[in-house]
Design an enzyme around this catalytic site. Sequence first.
Site, PDB file in Angstrom:
ATOM      1  N   LYS A   1       0.838  -1.208   0.000  1.00 14.33           N
ATOM      2  CA  LYS A   1       0.000   0.000   0.000  1.00 14.33           C
ATOM      3  C   LYS A   1       0.875   1.261   0.000  1.00 14.33           C
ATOM      4  O   LYS A   1       0.595   2.221  -0.704  1.00 14.33           O
ATOM      5  CB  LYS A   1      -0.946  -0.011   1.211  1.00 14.33           C
ATOM      6  CG  LYS A   1      -2.069  -1.012   1.039  1.00 14.33           C
ATOM      7  CD  LYS A   1      -2.861  -1.275   2.300  1.00 14.33           C
ATOM      8  CE  LYS A   1      -3.809  -2.458   2.069  1.00 14.33           C
ATOM      9  NZ  LYS A   1      -4.532  -2.888   3.249  1.00 14.33           N
TER      10      LYS A   1
ATOM     11  N   GLN B   1      -5.366  -1.637   9.410  1.00 15.87           N
ATOM     12  CA  GLN B   1      -5.045  -2.920   8.779  1.00 15.87           C
ATOM     13  C   GLN B   1      -5.560  -4.072   9.650  1.00 15.87           C
ATOM     14  O   GLN B   1      -5.253  -4.142  10.838  1.00 15.87           O
ATOM     15  CB  GLN B   1      -3.521  -3.032   8.587  1.00 15.87           C
ATOM     16  CG  GLN B   1      -3.068  -4.297   7.901  1.00 15.87           C
ATOM     17  CD  GLN B   1      -3.555  -4.402   6.453  1.00 15.87           C
ATOM     18  OE1 GLN B   1      -3.475  -3.440   5.694  1.00 15.87           O
ATOM     19  NE2 GLN B   1      -4.051  -5.562   6.067  1.00 15.87           N
TER      20      GLN B   1
ATOM     21  N   ASP C   1     -11.566   2.623   3.418  1.00 12.38           N
ATOM     22  CA  ASP C   1     -11.825   1.187   3.262  1.00 12.38           C
ATOM     23  C   ASP C   1     -13.315   0.902   3.112  1.00 12.38           C
ATOM     24  O   ASP C   1     -13.700  -0.225   2.804  1.00 12.38           O
ATOM     25  CB  ASP C   1     -11.295   0.420   4.490  1.00 12.38           C
ATOM     26  CG  ASP C   1     -10.060  -0.395   4.161  1.00 12.38           C
ATOM     27  OD1 ASP C   1      -9.829  -0.659   2.962  1.00 12.38           O
ATOM     28  OD2 ASP C   1      -9.329  -0.771   5.098  1.00 12.38           O
TER      29      ASP C   1
END
Length: 280
Positions: free
Chosen positions: A52, A96, A119
């Site tokens: 990422k 995460q 997200d």
Amino acid sequence: MSILIDGKELAKITRQNLKIDCDDLKEQGIIPKLAVIMVGDNPASKVYVKNKSKACEEVGIEYEEFLLEENTTQEELINLIKELNKREDITGILLQSPIPAHLDINEAFRTISPEKDVDGFHPVNVGKLTLGQDTFVSCTPYGVIKMFEKYNIDLEGKNVVIIGRSNIVGKPLIQCCLNKNATVTVCHSRTKDIVEYTKKADIVIVAIGKAKFLKADMVKDGAVVIDVGINRGEDGKLCGDVDFENVCEKASYITPVPGGVGPMTIAMLMNNVIKAAKNK
Ligand code: NAP
């Protein structure tokens, strides 16, 4: 023999286009910046986070990492998220997963400001997706939909079977496919006869985390097969949830693992960070 849906190439083109958008934003004085929180020492998460950060660098998105100890308390995690919500320079926040079992991930997702929830896991954004409103769509389902669009695979009126009903992949995919006017069936670990459904499907999307689960005799000739799974096969190599070597003989289109859905997931994260910056 099927046509390979090249997620790696699509993701590269997506990042190049996003770089142009990112440069435009910077000219207007808006600097997109992603904050990534990682708790504990999960080796797979480290790889994902590294990928990422690499993608951010390529697109021109600023990036800051927050590495918390395994024994971080819920209060510490929530306080960090609140602090990042307030920071003007941060346009997107990503937690995460997985995080250690003693922490409540749902509370953490709920704490991320919906405007910075790149997200798409915040209940507000999940609700907007369900209502068909503009929102941050979670990155893996969004990447799958982009693949359909780029390969001109029309979902309207198609029988789509999704195997897997997780909050991050299966469930948002249902909505994404419905929004494209597909007829959607969802299978999961309690489904009695999965083959009965997959054999009738025009499109099968598998997201369960079981190596080579979908066999050639489970799909009809010419079906489109999307493999979300990431597993280690018995040979130690990365593989998906689809028995690729055999299914590709029957499918019209198929995604490989690696090089399929994975790179598109990260590209869609970049897309959402740019979107958050534009909204700002
Ligand atoms: P998850 O939260 O563990 O959910 C797995 C889902 O699969 C559940 O709904 C489960 O059913 C279902 N399932 C498990 N075994 C099954 C079986 N034998 N038959 C039918 N359904 C079964 O997993 P996830 O987070 O969605 O991830 C799924 C896979 O996708 C993993 O391999 C993961 O690494 C991968 N993934 C890839 C990307 C990417 O970017 N490529 C992104 C996210 C995830 P129940 O609900 O009944 O338990």
